[in-house]
Structure formats: structure tokens, C-alpha cells
Design a protein around this motif. Sequence first.
Motif, short mmCIF file in Angstrom:
data_model
loop_
_atom_site.label_atom_id
_atom_site.label_comp_id
_atom_site.label_asym_id
_atom_site.label_seq_id
_atom_site.Cartn_x
_atom_site.Cartn_y
_atom_site.Cartn_z
N ALA A 77 0.52 21.42 93.05
CA ALA A 77 1.70 22.14 92.56
C ALA A 77 1.73 23.56 93.13
O ALA A 77 2.81 24.08 93.46
N THR A 78 0.55 24.17 93.26
CA THR A 78 0.50 25.51 93.87
C THR A 78 1.01 25.46 95.29
O THR A 78 1.81 26.31 95.72
N ILE A 80 3.05 23.40 96.65
CA ILE A 80 4.47 23.05 96.75
C ILE A 80 5.39 24.10 96.14
O ILE A 80 6.45 24.42 96.68
N LEU A 81 4.97 24.68 95.01
CA LEU A 81 5.87 25.54 94.23
C LEU A 81 5.63 27.03 94.42
O LEU A 81 6.53 27.83 94.15
#
Length: 298
Positions: A77-78, A80-81
Motif C-alpha cells: 500500500a505504501t 502504491i498510495l
Amino acid sequence: MKRWPARKLGVACAAGATGIGLVYLAAAGAPAQYLMVQAAALGIGGACLAISARVPWQPSERASGAILALLGLALLATAILAAPVEGAARWVKVGALFVQPSLVLLPPMLLLFARRPDGLATAGMAIAALALALQPDRAMAGAAAAALAVLAMRKPTRWTLAAAAAAAMAFVAALVQPDALPAVPFVDEILYTAFDVHPVVGAAVLAGSVLLLLPALGAGEADRRLVFGAAWLAIVAAAALGNYPTPLVGYGGSAVLGYLLSVALLPAAWRAEAVKASARHREHERAGGDETLRTAAA
């Protein structure tokens, strides 16, 4: 010569290296906020370690695998976001601070995997490797590749070999991508710039970096100790070779937390002794019960 338990040695090394880092930051004229953040990270990490030592919780294989899968997804998630900085998406903003999740989460993930490698745990490590390749983060990808290669050599199972292969591919993928991040004062290139402050300060910073590796020589089960040593050696080597955070002796609370969380998963000799003592006690009780039965029968 009797060796200290790896976990106890890790606590001492964390305190010593962070203390050296605080001296360096003060001598180099770093903002007071940097010193406070570093000290706070040491306190928070120490509190987590103390709690883990008092709670004798040993996760099952399924629970360990689920934990690793969730942590791997957090790293993904880090990647990607998170908002990229010079093309690298490695940081999450928490209030006024930037936290590097890979430095906090990957070191304890490696030790948790070393303790219970199974299918779900391997999937979690593969997800983490993908995240490091996407960020991209050569330093942490290299740490994962080095640590899992050591584990695969010591314990060559299908799971450890698969995790090591995934980490190696992620490291290669990170290497072939450009990394144009400039050096950050008080964070990167500390192993060299500390000598500009004073030769004694520079020597102390080097000594503090060596301290980080000593828990690998402590007492206790070898697999986790060697995985720990390989991971932190790779992180220190990356700091020496490129613009990557210099753990504990340079500014960065993420590395302090990650180090102490990984120390919490090192072998603790007192637990091993407690298990042995409990087994002896149960054996003594059984022997006493058998003697009572024989006496009654007579």
C-alpha cells in the motif's frame, strides 16, 4: 566464555548506537526536534520490547503467516498510495513526521519468517518483496535478499527458497530502476560526514554502526540471529554505498523502531530456561505421582 542472550545484547546495542547518534546530531548542529524524535523512538521501541518480553505469546504458524501477509500488504500500500519523492514512494506522513514503513516493518518480518516459514508466510514475504521493487528501495530490497539468502542456505525448504528467490528478483528490479534521491543532511552519508564534525565523532559513528551487528553473535537459536545480522549488515552497507538512511547513528526514528522490533524477535535465553524448568517441574510431579501410586498399591 559465556555469551549474552541475543535479545539482551540487542537492547544494549540499540541504546548505545542511538546514544552515539544523539551525540553526533548535537555536535553536528541538528535541529533540537531531531534529537527529540530520536529519543522518543528509542523510548517507544523500548516500551514495545518490554511489553513483548512480559507477554509470553507465541503465534501459531497460521497466525504468523497472516501477520506477515498483512504487513506485506501494508508495504505494498505504501508503494502504491504514498506520494512519490523524486520517483520513490517509501514514506508515509504521520503528523509532521515522515515514517519509512519498510524500515519499521521489514526487519521484524524477516525474523518472524525465520521462526515460522510456511506457505502463507512466504506469500507475505513475496508481497513485501514486490512492494520494495515498486517503491523502489534498493537498501531494503538488498536487506531482504541478504537475510532470506542466509536463511535459505541454513534451512533449504521450498518456502525459504521461494522467499529468497522473490527477494532476489525484487533486489534486481530495484537496482535497474533509477534512484536520483539526493543525500539528506543528518540522515544520509553519515558514515563520512561525521568525520567533518570531528574525527572522534566520526569514529564513534562507525563504532555505533558496528554495534548494530553484535546481537548476531549473542547466545540463542542461530537462524534468527544470522538473519538479523545479515539484514542489518545490508542496511548499514547500503548507507555506506548510497544515499540511504544510516540506521540509529543518523536521524531517523523509523530505523530505531525497526531495530528494536526485530530485537524483540531475537532468541531470549530466559524463555528457553523457563521452558526447561517447567518441563523439569512437570517431570518431577509425574515421578512423585507414580511413587504415590506404587506406595498405595503396596
